[in-house]
Design a protein around this motif. Sequence first.
Motif, PDB file in Angstrom:
ATOM      1  N   SER A   1     -60.493 -64.547 -41.151  1.00 41.25           N
ATOM      2  CA  SER A   1     -60.271 -63.272 -41.818  1.00 41.25           C
ATOM      3  C   SER A   1     -59.846 -63.485 -43.273  1.00 41.25           C
ATOM      4  O   SER A   1     -60.377 -62.860 -44.178  1.00 41.25           O
ATOM      5  N   LYS A   2     -58.898 -64.378 -43.509  1.00 38.50           N
ATOM      6  CA  LYS A   2     -58.446 -64.659 -44.871  1.00 38.50           C
ATOM      7  C   LYS A   2     -59.567 -65.316 -45.670  1.00 38.50           C
ATOM      8  O   LYS A   2     -59.794 -64.982 -46.833  1.00 38.50           O
TER       9      LYS A   2
ATOM     10  N   ARG B   1     -62.063 -62.695 -46.705  1.00 39.05           N
ATOM     11  CA  ARG B   1     -61.547 -61.857 -47.794  1.00 39.05           C
ATOM     12  C   ARG B   1     -61.634 -62.595 -49.127  1.00 39.05           C
ATOM     13  O   ARG B   1     -61.942 -61.995 -50.154  1.00 39.05           O
ATOM     14  N   ASP B   2     -61.351 -63.907 -49.116  1.00 37.99           N
ATOM     15  CA  ASP B   2     -61.479 -64.702 -50.346  1.00 37.99           C
ATOM     16  C   ASP B   2     -62.920 -64.693 -50.858  1.00 37.99           C
ATOM     17  O   ASP B   2     -63.166 -64.514 -52.047  1.00 37.99           O
TER      18      ASP B   2
ATOM     19  N   GLU C   1     -65.228 -62.439 -50.156  1.00 36.04           N
ATOM     20  CA  GLU C   1     -65.563 -61.071 -50.569  1.00 36.04           C
ATOM     21  C   GLU C   1     -65.017 -60.785 -51.970  1.00 36.04           C
ATOM     22  O   GLU C   1     -65.699 -60.178 -52.800  1.00 36.04           O
ATOM     23  N   HIS C   2     -63.826 -61.279 -52.273  1.00 35.63           N
ATOM     24  CA  HIS C   2     -63.242 -61.103 -53.611  1.00 35.63           C
ATOM     25  C   HIS C   2     -64.081 -61.820 -54.662  1.00 35.63           C
ATOM     26  O   HIS C   2     -64.405 -61.261 -55.703  1.00 35.63           O
TER      27      HIS C   2
ATOM     28  N   PRO D   1     -63.539 -53.721 -52.619  1.00 38.18           N
ATOM     29  CA  PRO D   1     -62.979 -54.094 -51.307  1.00 38.18           C
ATOM     30  C   PRO D   1     -61.551 -53.549 -51.150  1.00 38.18           C
ATOM     31  O   PRO D   1     -60.823 -53.389 -52.125  1.00 38.18           O
TER      32      PRO D   1
ATOM     33  N   HIS E   1     -58.780 -54.822 -50.112  1.00 35.81           N
ATOM     34  CA  HIS E   1     -57.679 -55.699 -50.478  1.00 35.81           C
ATOM     35  C   HIS E   1     -57.675 -56.060 -51.970  1.00 35.81           C
ATOM     36  O   HIS E   1     -56.878 -56.869 -52.406  1.00 35.81           O
TER      37      HIS E   1
ATOM     38  N   TYR F   1     -56.137 -59.768 -56.682  1.00 31.57           N
ATOM     39  CA  TYR F   1     -56.252 -60.023 -55.243  1.00 31.57           C
ATOM     40  C   TYR F   1     -55.304 -61.157 -54.876  1.00 31.57           C
ATOM     41  O   TYR F   1     -55.384 -62.247 -55.453  1.00 31.57           O
ATOM     42  N   ASN F   2     -54.406 -60.906 -53.955  1.00 26.90           N
ATOM     43  CA  ASN F   2     -53.557 -61.942 -53.371  1.00 26.90           C
ATOM     44  C   ASN F   2     -52.887 -62.818 -54.432  1.00 26.90           C
ATOM     45  O   ASN F   2     -53.019 -64.034 -54.424  1.00 26.90           O
TER      46      ASN F   2
END
Length: 134
Positions: free
Chosen positions: A30-31, A34-35, A37-38, A84, A86, A114-115
Amino acid sequence: MLNNKGFTLIEVIIVATIMCSIVVVMQYPSKYLRDIEHRVFVDTVYSEILGIKELANQGEQKLLINTVDGSDKISIGNKQISIPNHVEVFMSRNALYFGNDASDVKSGTITIRYNNKQTRITLTPVIGKVNIYR
């Protein structure tokens, strides 16, 4: 005769270890996704900005870059790109644009967060240069 109807401590520890391992393995993709996708979002925004810059240089009218009110999209020229969940997008002005002359640029910065990571895409005034800072 003894009646053994329970689990031993070793069996409980093994089952708990297996369950914890499954939870950890399920969280990692999942993480990681997301990385990815960013990164894809940042690269898409950057390449679309370069594309409308070229269209503007070829004589198109002013091409806008702005966020679409009330939605999770950024509008670049005639294309809308979904932001996205996040990712946060901030613009230094309400709208940025390229005109049909390289010097006709409404400059500014698009900041993508992001993050705890921040990427900035800047449009330089007068020369119309587009830079990305990761």
